[in-house]
Design an enzyme around this catalytic site. Structure first.
Site, PDB file in Angstrom:
ATOM      1  N   SER A  28       0.832  -1.213   0.000  1.00 55.13           N
ATOM      2  CA  SER A  28       0.000   0.000   0.000  1.00 55.13           C
ATOM      3  C   SER A  28       0.860   1.253   0.000  1.00 55.13           C
ATOM      4  CB  SER A  28      -0.828   0.117   1.285  1.00 55.13           C
ATOM      5  OG  SER A  28      -1.712  -0.911   1.406  1.00 55.13           O
ATOM      6  N   HIS A  59      -4.498  -0.146  -3.982  1.00 55.43           N
ATOM      7  CA  HIS A  59      -3.809  -1.295  -4.565  1.00 55.43           C
ATOM      8  C   HIS A  59      -4.209  -1.350  -6.037  1.00 55.43           C
ATOM      9  CE1 HIS A  59      -2.300  -3.374  -0.907  1.00 55.43           C
ATOM     10  NE2 HIS A  59      -3.194  -2.590  -0.357  1.00 55.43           N
ATOM     11  N   HIS A  81      -5.288 -10.052  -0.696  1.00 49.99           N
ATOM     12  CA  HIS A  81      -5.211 -10.327   0.735  1.00 49.99           C
ATOM     13  C   HIS A  81      -6.255 -11.371   1.119  1.00 49.99           C
ATOM     14  CE1 HIS A  81      -3.808  -6.179   0.148  1.00 49.99           C
ATOM     15  NE2 HIS A  81      -3.027  -6.376   1.188  1.00 49.99           N
ATOM     16  N   TYR A  83      -8.054 -11.264   3.708  1.00 45.44           N
ATOM     17  CA  TYR A  83      -9.259 -10.624   4.272  1.00 45.44           C
ATOM     18  C   TYR A  83     -10.266 -10.209   3.205  1.00 45.44           C
ATOM     19  CZ  TYR A  83      -6.966  -6.176   3.140  1.00 45.44           C
ATOM     20  OH  TYR A  83      -6.341  -5.154   2.480  1.00 45.44           O
ATOM     21  N   GLU A  84      -9.848 -10.235   1.935  1.00 43.47           N
ATOM     22  CA  GLU A  84     -10.807  -9.931   0.862  1.00 43.47           C
ATOM     23  C   GLU A  84     -11.767 -11.102   0.648  1.00 43.47           C
ATOM     24  OE1 GLU A  84      -8.951  -7.623  -2.579  1.00 43.47           O
ATOM     25  OE2 GLU A  84      -7.160  -8.255  -1.509  1.00 43.47           O
ATOM     26  N   ALA A 111       3.149  -2.043   3.943  1.00 43.30           N
ATOM     27  CA  ALA A 111       2.940  -1.011   4.956  1.00 43.30           C
ATOM     28  C   ALA A 111       2.612  -1.765   6.234  1.00 43.30           C
ATOM     29  CB  ALA A 111       1.771  -0.132   4.556  1.00 43.30           C
ATOM     30  N   MET A 209      -1.156  -7.162   7.337  1.00 42.28           N
ATOM     31  CA  MET A 209      -2.140  -8.157   6.892  1.00 42.28           C
ATOM     32  C   MET A 209      -1.739  -8.858   5.588  1.00 42.28           C
ATOM     33  SD  MET A 209      -5.434  -5.734   7.551  1.00 42.28           S
ATOM     34  CE  MET A 209      -5.495  -4.645   8.977  1.00 42.28           C
ATOM     35  N   SER A 210      -0.444  -8.850   5.288  1.00 45.99           N
ATOM     36  CA  SER A 210      -0.025  -9.452   4.016  1.00 45.99           C
ATOM     37  C   SER A 210       1.271 -10.236   4.211  1.00 45.99           C
ATOM     38  CB  SER A 210       0.176  -8.347   2.980  1.00 45.99           C
ATOM     39  OG  SER A 210       1.282  -7.527   3.341  1.00 45.99           O
ATOM     40  N   ASN A 233       2.392   3.752  10.740  1.00 48.02           N
ATOM     41  CA  ASN A 233       1.696   4.188  11.957  1.00 48.02           C
ATOM     42  C   ASN A 233       2.207   3.349  13.111  1.00 48.02           C
ATOM     43  OD1 ASN A 233       0.009   2.033  10.363  1.00 48.02           O
ATOM     44  ND2 ASN A 233      -0.541   1.754  12.505  1.00 48.02           N
ATOM     45  N   HIS A 245      -6.983   4.024   6.678  1.00 47.65           N
ATOM     46  CA  HIS A 245      -6.228   3.543   5.517  1.00 47.65           C
ATOM     47  C   HIS A 245      -5.631   4.716   4.725  1.00 47.65           C
ATOM     48  CE1 HIS A 245      -4.923   0.796   2.440  1.00 47.65           C
ATOM     49  NE2 HIS A 245      -5.697   1.329   1.516  1.00 47.65           N
TER      50      HIS A 245
HETATM   51  N1  HPA Z   1      -2.047  -3.040  11.603  1.00 51.48           N
HETATM   52  C1  HPA Z   1      -2.201  -3.928  10.617  1.00 51.48           C
HETATM   53  N2  HPA Z   1      -1.865  -3.679   9.362  1.00 51.48           N
HETATM   54  C2  HPA Z   1      -1.345  -2.486   9.066  1.00 51.48           C
HETATM   55  C3  HPA Z   1      -1.151  -1.501  10.044  1.00 51.48           C
HETATM   56  C4  HPA Z   1      -1.522  -1.800  11.388  1.00 51.48           C
HETATM   57  O1  HPA Z   1      -1.393  -0.986  12.309  1.00 51.48           O
HETATM   58  N3  HPA Z   1      -0.622  -0.405   9.431  1.00 51.48           N
HETATM   59  C5  HPA Z   1      -0.482  -0.742   8.119  1.00 51.48           C
HETATM   60  N4  HPA Z   1      -0.924  -1.996   7.897  1.00 51.48           N
END
Ligand code: HPA
Length: 273
Positions: A28, A59, A81, A83-84, A111, A209-210, A233, A245
């Site tokens: 991302s 994406h 992903h 989660y999709e 990310a 998440m990847s 973050n 996001h």
């Molecule tokens: N958690 C999960 N996935 C992420 C995060 C997060 O804080 N930041 C970017 N992808």
């Protein structure tokens, strides 16, 4: 699965005869790297047989073939992903496809949220290992012995030689870089503060998440894998923030100079090992 991969590869070869050495998956907000690629051939995921379209904003969903510093690369801009709602086999299809095209090394980027209290948004982290908290694995089901072993070794899932090259390149560029453990979670919710605490206690330095399914599938196929996380973050509860996001994509931009130079120079060196 092999048949589908073969058809997808055949389509790509019909657009451009290619034998990329290095595969790259862009996370991302990290798509700016595309500007570094010369002699680009761009293929939309939509046009590739059996390729699932990504549903996530930010994406893009394109395969870019070309050269970086003279090295032939295949770049996946936009990933799939779990989660999709996709089965893991679909999530790792693009990475397997890169292997069929001839890629022997894979650079996974993402990310991620910082768990390690020494990290700050905008930092880059070399992934030295991962913990699979997804409760899923792309190798579940009958094993295809032509692809790889039933029980792949994961001792050096992230190639130590590639990692030390990235560290050296980053130092040469004058940027400090961390090395850390990526905790892979399913999502799509960001974590609760308690989950972040738990992940820290269990050895995670960053969370996302990847990456984990792709690293597993690539290792199964015998590829050399490395990974870079861009901390966008801090994990939930570390500082007073809410996670969006949009903001995460924006933060990724701040690391772009370091990220691009690191990838460029590492690819040049990976081309020689
Ligand atoms: N958690 C999960 N996935 C992420 C995060 C997060 O804080 N930041 C970017 N992808």
């Amino acid at each position: 699965m092999y048949e589908k991969l073969g058809k997808a590869a055949q389509y790509i070869q019909s657009v451009k005869i290619t034998k990329p050495k290095i595969g790259i998956v862009l996370g991302s907000g990290l798509g700016v790297f595309i500007e570094q690629i010369e002699d680009k051939t761009i293929i939309a995921y939509n046009d590739i047989p059996f390729f699932k379209k990504t549903t996530v904003e930010g994406h893009e969903g394109r395969l870019i073939l070309g050269k970086v510093k003279g090295v032939e690369v295949a770049v996946l801009q936009g990933r799939l992903h779990a989660y999709e709602g996709l089965p893991m086999e679909e999530v790792v299809f693009p990475v397997r496809l890169l292997a069929i095209l001839g890629v022997s090394k894979l650079i996974l980027t993402n990310a991620a949220g910082g768990i390690n209290l020494n990290y700050r948004p905008g930092n880059l982290v070399i992934i030295k290992d991962h913990i699979n908290f997804m409760g899923k694995n792309p190798l579940i089901g009958p094993n295809n012995n032509e692809m790889g072993p039933r029980f792949p070794d994961m001792t050096h899932a992230y190639n130590p030689e590639m990692n030390s090259i990235m560290k050296e390149v980053s130092n040469e560029l004058g940027y400090s870089i961390h090395e850390g453990v990526y905790a892979g979670v399913l999502g799509p919710t960001y974590e609760t503060p308690s989950e972040i605490k738990m992940l820290r206690i269990l050895g995670g330095d960053m969370v996302g998440m990847s990456t984990v399914p792709e690293a597993i599938a690539a290792k199964h196929l015998g590829l050399k894998v490395c990974g870079i996380s861009c901390i966008t973050n801090m994990g939930a509860g570390i500082i007073d923030q809410t996670l969006k996001h949009e903001d995460i994509k924006h933060e990724a931009m701040k690391a772009m100079n370091h990220f691009t130079a690191l990838l460029n120079n590492s690819i040049e060196k990976f081309g020689k090992i």
